[in-house]
Each structure stands twice: as structure tokens, then as C-alpha cells.
Design an enzyme around this catalytic site. Sequence first.
Site, PDB file in Angstrom:
ATOM      1  N   HIS A  37       0.864  -1.187   0.000  1.00 33.28           N
ATOM      2  CA  HIS A  37       0.000   0.000   0.000  1.00 33.28           C
ATOM      3  C   HIS A  37       0.893   1.226   0.000  1.00 33.28           C
ATOM      4  CE1 HIS A  37      -4.114   1.581   0.598  1.00 33.28           C
ATOM      5  NE2 HIS A  37      -3.501   2.613   1.156  1.00 33.28           N
ATOM      6  N   ASP A  50     -13.759   3.369   7.044  1.00 31.82           N
ATOM      7  CA  ASP A  50     -12.731   4.031   6.230  1.00 31.82           C
ATOM      8  C   ASP A  50     -13.348   4.633   4.970  1.00 31.82           C
ATOM      9  OD1 ASP A  50      -9.997   4.838   5.721  1.00 31.82           O
ATOM     10  OD2 ASP A  50     -10.055   3.445   4.047  1.00 31.82           O
ATOM     11  N   ARG A  60     -12.198  13.122   5.048  1.00 31.30           N
ATOM     12  CA  ARG A  60     -10.872  13.741   5.199  1.00 31.30           C
ATOM     13  C   ARG A  60     -10.442  14.414   3.899  1.00 31.30           C
ATOM     14  NH1 ARG A  60      -7.517   9.081   6.105  1.00 31.30           N
ATOM     15  NH2 ARG A  60      -5.762  10.499   6.165  1.00 31.30           N
ATOM     16  N   SER A  87      -6.382   4.502   8.680  1.00 32.30           N
ATOM     17  CA  SER A  87      -7.033   4.301   7.386  1.00 32.30           C
ATOM     18  C   SER A  87      -6.379   3.138   6.642  1.00 32.30           C
ATOM     19  CB  SER A  87      -6.920   5.595   6.567  1.00 32.30           C
ATOM     20  OG  SER A  87      -7.207   5.379   5.217  1.00 32.30           O
ATOM     21  N   LYS A  92      -7.841  -1.121   6.380  1.00 29.46           N
ATOM     22  CA  LYS A  92      -8.080  -1.772   5.082  1.00 29.46           C
ATOM     23  C   LYS A  92      -7.212  -3.015   4.932  1.00 29.46           C
ATOM     24  CE  LYS A  92      -7.365   1.921   2.310  1.00 29.46           C
ATOM     25  NZ  LYS A  92      -7.657   3.190   2.972  1.00 29.46           N
TER      26      LYS A  92
HETATM   27  N1  URA Z   1      -3.886   5.898   1.778  1.00 34.42           N
HETATM   28  C1  URA Z   1      -4.940   5.500   2.553  1.00 34.42           C
HETATM   29  O1  URA Z   1      -5.496   4.434   2.342  1.00 34.42           O
HETATM   30  N2  URA Z   1      -5.329   6.304   3.535  1.00 34.42           N
HETATM   31  C2  URA Z   1      -4.748   7.487   3.806  1.00 34.42           C
HETATM   32  O2  URA Z   1      -5.145   8.150   4.722  1.00 34.42           O
HETATM   33  C3  URA Z   1      -3.659   7.906   2.998  1.00 34.42           C
HETATM   34  C4  URA Z   1      -3.245   7.084   1.975  1.00 34.42           C
END
Ligand code: URA
Length: 465
Positions: A104, A183, A190, A205, A209
Amino acid sequence: MNRPAQTGSSVQQGGLVVFSLDMRAVDLIVKKRDGGALAADEIEFLINGYVAGEIPDYQVSAFLMAAFFNGMTGAESGALTRAMINSGTTMDLSALPGPLVDKHSTGGVGDKVSLILAPLAAACGLQVPMMSGRALGHTGGTLDKLESITGYSTALDADRFAEIISQCGYAMTGQSRDIVPADRLLYAMRDVTGTVESVPLITASIMSKKFAEGAEALVFDVKSGSGAFMKTLDDSRRLAESLIATGESLGRKIVAVITRMTEPLGYMVGNFVEVVESAYCLMADRAPSNFRYPADLMDVTIRLTEWMLVAGGVSDGVTEAEKRCRDALADGSAYERFRQNVAAQGGDPELLEAGLESRRSPERQTLTADQSGYVTDIDAYQVGMAGVYLGAGRSKTDDEVLADVGVELYRKVGDEVRAGEPLCTIYAESTSSLEEAARRVTSAYCIDAAPPTVEPLILDELTSL
Ligand code: URA
């Protein structure tokens, strides 16, 4: 003034208390605003109340701003992550043989790494359950990029997600009403309330996930620089350390690679244009002869994939892993995984290939160099904001993103250019967005007589392996 729903009797939902007799959202906002630390049940109350539709957007945005300014303790950040995970169900991928490894990114400009890395890692023997995000702030979103492929769906339920992974080695999905719904809501909130650049909010966040999707090991690409949410190396290290600590506390193996995000990654910024660049990178030698090979993008992608192979236990070290990656690109197996995935998620690989050269928005402008010299900077933030103005990202939660807008760069930092030569082309849907984007991209490019010293792409690597 308080709404009764927020002070009503306790309700059990998925094993968690949704409402409590003595909690009010406004008191928790005030506590956070005044620098206090919230207890785990207070954070659960806010998250569950928001997901249940009982705590309104305006209170949640006030809470986010208070958390943004005052930060959160490690315990609060962990509690937020857990509350977000528990807001929905988690994927059960135990029937898949594994190893299940994902990566990620913390967000950047031109960051299409996931589109190349997922099929590449799958071709090298991993299974990649990838839950990604949409455009956030000035940064692009993997889901928006994938959805620019006609027919491609990123709304997969748990069964279909597992089925596609077993068919082609990877699947790409987003948060949903069932999986990390907290999220899905907070991310969108956000994005439009100026509360993205916060270590605990980003950590919760991302980790919620990544936990919910079922990966056993995770590699993070922590971006650093003007186009990232963390602008300095110190802040990026803080984020990397926070991701490692939270990931370990959830029983995951973690690697964090801090990478430079001072100029856009690769040559394309947008949605479909980034799919084009990714497809050509995966085609390797079979890409059209005029394709500009993005060495920076591929160096970062391959390094992250190497760490995934090591973390998943299919390679002994990064050197052997690199050879596997380069072989999978050269022999076409990574591109074949990409085609299989496009078909499995509702797209048509042949239709996609037919549009690679031609699908661009109609309004266009090519910017040229006003002096000869070397490109010393292309401020990634300004190029990312140009993308937002073009419609590749959002300014309000309900904005539709546009598939075919974007910026195609011809010159990168360190390149020599003569006055009058093209620097980039901007593709837009309207002349007004084109003008604003052109203004931003013009201000992003710096040209100087002397060549710049180009910083390395990989700034640091931290691992819990
Ligand atoms: N990627 C995400 O999934 N969340 C964030 O807050 C920033 C980048």
C-alpha cells in the site's frame, strides 16, 4: 443542543456498543480539541455512531480536525484502527494457498505502482488481496484509475474477491458497506476537510483496510516530498514507524520503504493515462517503440515487489527476487496476469488495448520550455493539484472523477531541454480547467543552466521481518 440518538440507550451491533447513555459526540470533540486522549470506548462510540448514521458529518469533521491538530497517542491510534476494522466484516481468505502479501502506498502523484506491482507479484508466485483507495487530496487513487478501464468493477464482495485471486493471483477492491465502511466514510470526509496529512489518521485508514483484506504480510511505500502527505524525511519515518508498530500489534509482517515523491512518478498523471503507462510497462519489450520507459516508476515498483517476495517467503533475498521480477516482465507472464484480471473484474482487455493510444480528453495544450537548460524541479504537489482541477480527483465528496483527463510529461528532473521544446501536454474536458491546470504545471517546472543533483529514489527501508 444534542440529538437524542446520541444519548440514547446502548445497542449491540457486531459485538460493539453503538450508543451509550452517558456519551455525547460533542463532549468527545471538546476533549480532543483541548488536547485530551480519548479512551478506546469513546473512539468506538464515535466510529460506530458515524457508520450507523447517528453522528453527523459536521461533528465527525470537527473531531477529525481536532485529531489533526492535537495528534493521537499510540493507544488512541490503535483503538481507532481496531474500531475501523470492527465497523465491518473482514475477508476470510484462508482457503487460498497463499502466501498472501499486499503493498500500500501512502499516496503520491503519478503513483500507478499498484497497477504494475499486483500482476507482477502474482506472476512471481504471490497472491495479492489488494484493497485500495480513491483519489485523496492532490494524490491519485488506484480505484479511480482502474475504473477508467471500461467495465472494470472495483466493488467486489468477499466471495468474488477470493475467487478472482484464485483465478489470476490478485484482485483489486475498495472499502464497501460491509468491509471497513468506517474508512469509506472517513476517507471521503478527510479528502474534503483538509484532514489528510495526519500520521494517526493515515495509519488507521491504511491498517484497517490492510487488516480487513486478509494479507499476512504487508509492504508499505511511504512517500516523502512535495507530492506526498509527509513532506520531510523525518515525518515519513514517523509514519513508517507508526505503520510498523500498528501492523505488528495486529500480527502482520511489515516492510516500509520510504521513497522520494518530489516529482511525479513516471510520465503520466491522471486516470486512464496512468493505466496506459502501466500496461506498456507490463508489456516490456512489446510496448510501442515510441513509449518513454519510466525508469523511476519501474525502479520503485520492482523494489517494492522484491520486498513482497521476501516477506512472503518465496525469495531468499532481494537480489534473487529482483531476477524473478525482471524475468516475469520479460517473458510476458506479468502482462498476462494483468489481462486476466481486467477480464475477471468486468473489463475487456482487447477494448482496453484498442484505446491505449487514442483515449484522451479533447481539450489539450502543450507547454514548452521558456529557456534552455536542465529541468531542476517538477513540483509534484502542483502537478497533482492540476490533476484535481482537471477532474482526475475530487473537490467535494460527490464529485465524479473524469477518466481521460491528465498530464503527459516529456521531460523529467535532470533532463536537458532547449528553449521552445515541449515539456508536457495537458488533456482536459473544458477550457477553464485546462487554463488552471496549465498555470499550475507551468509553475511546477523549474529550468536552470546547471544540472541538478538528483536525490536517490529509495530513501530508507525499515522492516519487522
Ligand atoms: N492511503 C490510505 O489508504 N489512507 C490514507 O489516509 C492515505 C493514503
